[in-house]
Design an enzyme around this catalytic site. Structure first.
Site, PDB file in Angstrom:
ATOM      1  N   LYS A  64       0.959  -1.190  -0.148  1.00 19.66           N
ATOM      2  CA  LYS A  64       0.175   0.033  -0.010  1.00 19.66           C
ATOM      3  C   LYS A  64       1.066   1.438  -0.026  1.00 19.66           C
ATOM      4  O   LYS A  64       2.093   1.319   0.495  1.00 19.66           O
ATOM      5  CB  LYS A  64      -0.698   0.096   1.118  1.00 19.66           C
ATOM      6  CG  LYS A  64      -2.123   1.100   1.192  1.00 19.66           C
ATOM      7  CD  LYS A  64      -3.439   0.169   0.353  1.00 19.66           C
ATOM      8  CE  LYS A  64      -4.396   1.114   0.285  1.00 19.66           C
ATOM      9  NZ  LYS A  64      -5.590   0.483  -0.511  1.00 19.66           N
ATOM     10  N   ASP A 104      -6.854   4.396  -4.695  1.00 23.33           N
ATOM     11  CA  ASP A 104      -7.523   4.214  -3.412  1.00 23.33           C
ATOM     12  C   ASP A 104      -8.205   5.651  -3.171  1.00 23.33           C
ATOM     13  O   ASP A 104      -8.357   6.288  -4.138  1.00 23.33           O
ATOM     14  CB  ASP A 104      -6.768   3.694  -2.203  1.00 23.33           C
ATOM     15  CG  ASP A 104      -7.154   3.335  -0.896  1.00 23.33           C
ATOM     16  OD1 ASP A 104      -8.098   2.224  -0.927  1.00 23.33           O
ATOM     17  OD2 ASP A 104      -7.461   4.135   0.144  1.00 23.33           O
TER      18      ASP A 104
HETATM   19  P1  NDP Z   1     -12.992   7.764  -2.789  1.00 19.76           P
HETATM   20  O1  NDP Z   1     -11.928   8.797  -2.563  1.00 19.76           O
HETATM   21  O2  NDP Z   1     -13.519   7.669  -4.280  1.00 19.76           O
HETATM   22  O3  NDP Z   1     -14.307   7.955  -1.685  1.00 19.76           O
HETATM   23  C1  NDP Z   1     -14.180   8.200  -0.525  1.00 19.76           C
HETATM   24  C2  NDP Z   1     -15.633   8.584   0.232  1.00 19.76           C
HETATM   25  O4  NDP Z   1     -15.396   8.296   1.472  1.00 19.76           O
HETATM   26  C3  NDP Z   1     -15.805  10.078  -0.297  1.00 19.76           C
HETATM   27  O5  NDP Z   1     -17.443  10.148  -0.186  1.00 19.76           O
HETATM   28  C4  NDP Z   1     -14.959  10.803   0.892  1.00 19.76           C
HETATM   29  O6  NDP Z   1     -15.902  11.900   1.242  1.00 19.76           O
HETATM   30  C5  NDP Z   1     -15.157   9.703   2.121  1.00 19.76           C
HETATM   31  N1  NDP Z   1     -14.140   9.786   3.033  1.00 19.76           N
HETATM   32  C6  NDP Z   1     -12.805   9.314   2.794  1.00 19.76           C
HETATM   33  N2  NDP Z   1     -12.072   9.583   3.680  1.00 19.76           N
HETATM   34  C7  NDP Z   1     -12.737  10.244   4.752  1.00 19.76           C
HETATM   35  C8  NDP Z   1     -12.455  10.697   5.862  1.00 19.76           C
HETATM   36  N3  NDP Z   1     -11.435  10.606   6.454  1.00 19.76           N
HETATM   37  N4  NDP Z   1     -13.367  11.555   6.547  1.00 19.76           N
HETATM   38  C9  NDP Z   1     -14.533  11.379   6.083  1.00 19.76           C
HETATM   39  N5  NDP Z   1     -14.587  11.150   4.848  1.00 19.76           N
HETATM   40  C10 NDP Z   1     -13.879  10.420   4.190  1.00 19.76           C
HETATM   41  O7  NDP Z   1     -12.320   6.460  -2.148  1.00 19.76           O
HETATM   42  P2  NDP Z   1     -13.003   4.863  -2.736  1.00 19.76           P
HETATM   43  O8  NDP Z   1     -14.402   4.825  -2.902  1.00 19.76           O
HETATM   44  O9  NDP Z   1     -12.185   4.249  -3.556  1.00 19.76           O
HETATM   45  O10 NDP Z   1     -12.258   4.173  -1.042  1.00 19.76           O
HETATM   46  C11 NDP Z   1     -13.152   4.227  -0.001  1.00 19.76           C
HETATM   47  C12 NDP Z   1     -12.980   3.118   0.948  1.00 19.76           C
HETATM   48  O11 NDP Z   1     -12.891   1.886   0.121  1.00 19.76           O
HETATM   49  C13 NDP Z   1     -11.578   3.287   1.390  1.00 19.76           C
HETATM   50  O12 NDP Z   1     -11.429   2.511   2.610  1.00 19.76           O
HETATM   51  C14 NDP Z   1     -10.687   2.321   0.361  1.00 19.76           C
HETATM   52  O13 NDP Z   1      -9.446   1.979   1.218  1.00 19.76           O
HETATM   53  C15 NDP Z   1     -11.797   1.204   0.155  1.00 19.76           C
HETATM   54  N6  NDP Z   1     -11.052   0.543  -0.763  1.00 19.76           N
HETATM   55  C16 NDP Z   1     -11.345   0.938  -2.047  1.00 19.76           C
HETATM   56  C17 NDP Z   1     -11.044   0.076  -3.255  1.00 19.76           C
HETATM   57  C18 NDP Z   1     -10.939   0.548  -4.545  1.00 19.76           C
HETATM   58  O14 NDP Z   1     -10.868  -0.115  -5.508  1.00 19.76           O
HETATM   59  N7  NDP Z   1     -11.157   2.195  -4.735  1.00 19.76           N
HETATM   60  C19 NDP Z   1     -10.759  -1.237  -3.065  1.00 19.76           C
HETATM   61  C20 NDP Z   1     -10.865  -1.862  -1.868  1.00 19.76           C
HETATM   62  C21 NDP Z   1     -11.253  -0.798  -0.611  1.00 19.76           C
HETATM   63  P3  NDP Z   1     -15.081  13.358   0.750  1.00 19.76           P
HETATM   64  O15 NDP Z   1     -15.347  13.438  -0.743  1.00 19.76           O
HETATM   65  O16 NDP Z   1     -15.741  14.234   1.436  1.00 19.76           O
HETATM   66  O17 NDP Z   1     -13.548  13.169   1.294  1.00 19.76           O
END
Ligand code: NDP
Length: 452
Positions: free
Chosen positions: A124, A164
């Site tokens: 990661k 991510d």
């Molecule tokens: P994105 O950046 O596309 O979306 C993240 C979402 O979560 C947004 O709505 C964001 O809101 C919110 N968010 C993220 N961090 C925070 C925080 N610290 N506090 C508040 N809101 C937060 O990311 P992904 O959808 O790709 O990833 C989401 C989760 O899924 C993560 O845990 C990631 O590790 C996990 N994941 C992702 C994979 C992938 O293929 N993308 C694979 C496996 C797991 P805002 O826009 O306001 O920040």
């Protein structure tokens, strides 16, 4: 926890006392391994070695903002374990990024990748760069600077990063361009999540969300239930949340919530396809806030909230299924109780470690089906593995072919976690099942290779 395992855990804490997220991820895995170590005491050596990352790279990322001022961020890549394949795992760009978070994510990735059945190790990386409010040119300059160091540490047979939080198709494109220039070769398999025109795979953007819902469907079917007519709470509105929502709709469910770091929306009438398309445009193109949904559509409530453990009313919504898809530790014990009181049947993690250990305990105590992220969100990395295969073959599979492979991988992961939990005397405990099944393959490979 067995005494020898406990000693390993204490060593982890003593070595890096300021890495709580990493401790949490290690503890959750170690707690499951007692029965395996009793059966195979020689695997204790594997446990001892696998809690230490093979390599940690940290570097400076200097770049100029639009005003011409120098900005300096910190970049990382944690190469955790390569016993069963090249390091594989995403890059996260978010101000909260630090070594504790990347080590927790890298550690989890080892087990997740093993569970997919594909030959991928775990890693990661990322940076404390905050892309929010940055122009496209600034994001591009940052990505180029980040890759100007990372490129020498990665490779199609060495380490294959992906996206991510904060890293989507745009960022992967900028980083791939810089890699290609520096390496002076077109090695498609060095990054996944690429655009279709330069070696990406169909379904990769959808894969984590789709895979999550396939997994949750399998969980529900063990109780004779399905998504048909089910009310579903989704948190987040990024990549994972959007495509989870889409697949819930495909299976006849009714998503009623989505969120971002500002708050959540509750739409009693359900987020339908048209509204989801509007959210996708808002988030992926306009880069707006979820609050705007409530301003645009009638009959929608917006509540300010933070996904960190507190008292996020999102989880008080009465639903059948909850899919936390935002970030780590966004559902704590109190919030888990709110879900139970609201009648939830199944909770499946789309994000990595969104439920605290106490929250998971509440689900288990109350007989709620609980799918841990390392199993339920493995569809993303599995499809990254399929992207790597297509790159090696210099071929592209159709949407249907990739989706079918993804679905069968998720069915297999579910079966593997379910059967392993049963075999080790913890029926229905997907946490134990996923940890043990993921561990066994890595353990066997590590022993065979001489625990290096
Ligand atoms: P994105 O950046 O596309 O979306 C993240 C979402 O979560 C947004 O709505 C964001 O809101 C919110 N968010 C993220 N961090 C925070 C925080 N610290 N506090 C508040 N809101 C937060 O990311 P992904 O959808 O790709 O990833 C989401 C989760 O899924 C993560 O845990 C990631 O590790 C996990 N994941 C992702 C994979 C992938 O293929 N993308 C694979 C496996 C797991 P805002 O826009 O306001 O920040």
């Amino acid at each position: 926890m067995d005494n020898a395992i406990k000693t390993v855990y204490e060593t982890v804490i003593a070595r890096d006392p300021n890495q709580p997220e990493f401790h949490q991820a290690v503890e959750e895995v170690l707690e499951s391994l007692g029965p395996v170590i009793s059966e195979n005491p020689e695997y204790m050596e594997v446990v001892q070695s696998m809690v230490e990352a093979e390599r940690v790279i940290q570097f400076r990322v200097p770049w100029y903002d639009d005003e011409g001022s120098l900005q300096v961020n910190r970049g990382y890549r944690v190469q955790f374990n390569s016993a069963i394949g090249p390091y594989k795992g995403g890059l996260r760009f978010h101000p909260s990024v630090n070594l504790s978070i990347l080590k927790f994510l890298g550690f989890e990735q080892v087990f997740k990748n093993s569970l997919t059945g594909l030959p991928m190790g775990g890693g990661k990386g990322g940076s404390d760069f905050n892309p929010k409010g940055r122009s496209d040119s600034e994001v591009k300059r940052f990505c180029q600077s980040y890759m100007s160091e990372l490129w020498r540490h990665i490779g199609a047979d060495l380490d294959v990063p992906a996206g991510d939080i904060g890293v989507g198709g745009r960022e992967i494109g900028y980083m791939f361009g810089m890699f290609r220039k520096l390496a002076n070769e077109f090695t498609a398999g060095v990054l996944t999540g690429k655009g279709l025109s330069y070696g990406g795979s169909l379904i990769r953007p959808e894969a984590t969300g789709y895979g999550l819902v396939y997994f949750a469907r399998e969980m529900l079917s063990t109780k004779g239930k399905s998504f048909e007519g089910a009310r579903v709470a989704i948190s987040g509105s990024g990549n994972v949340a959007q495509f989870a929502c889409e697949k819930v709709l495909d299976l006849g469910g009714k998503p009623v919530t989505m969120s971002d770091s500002g708050g959540y929306i509750y739409d009693e009438s359900g987020i339908d396809r048209e509204k989801l398309a509007w959210i996708m445009d808002l988030k992926n193109n306009k880069r707006g806030r979820i609050k705007e949904y409530a301003d645009h559509f009638d009959g929608v409530d917006y509540t300010q909230s933070k996904p960190e453990p507190n008292h996020n009313e999102l989880w008080a919504t009465e639903v059948d299924v909850a899919l936390p898809c935002a970030t780590q530790n966004e559902v704590n014990e109190a919030e888990a109780r709110m879900l139970v009181e609201g009648g939830v049947i199944a909770v499946a993690e789309g994000a990595n470690m969104p439920c605290t250990p106490e929250a998971i305990e509440v689900f288990h105590e109350n007989g709620i089906l609980f799918g841990p992220g390392k199993a339920s969100n493995a569809g993303g990395v599995a499809t990254s593995g399929l992207e790597m295969s297509q790159n090696s073959l210099r071929m592209s599979w159709t949407r249907e072919e990739v989706d079918q492979k993804l679905e069968s991988i998720m069915i297999n992961i579910h079966k593997n976690a379910f059967d392993t939990a049963e075999k080790y005397g913890m029926p229905g405990n997907y946490v134990a099942g996923a940890n043990i099944a993921g561990f066994l393959k890595v353990a066997e490979a590590t022993m065979a290779q001489g625990v290096l």
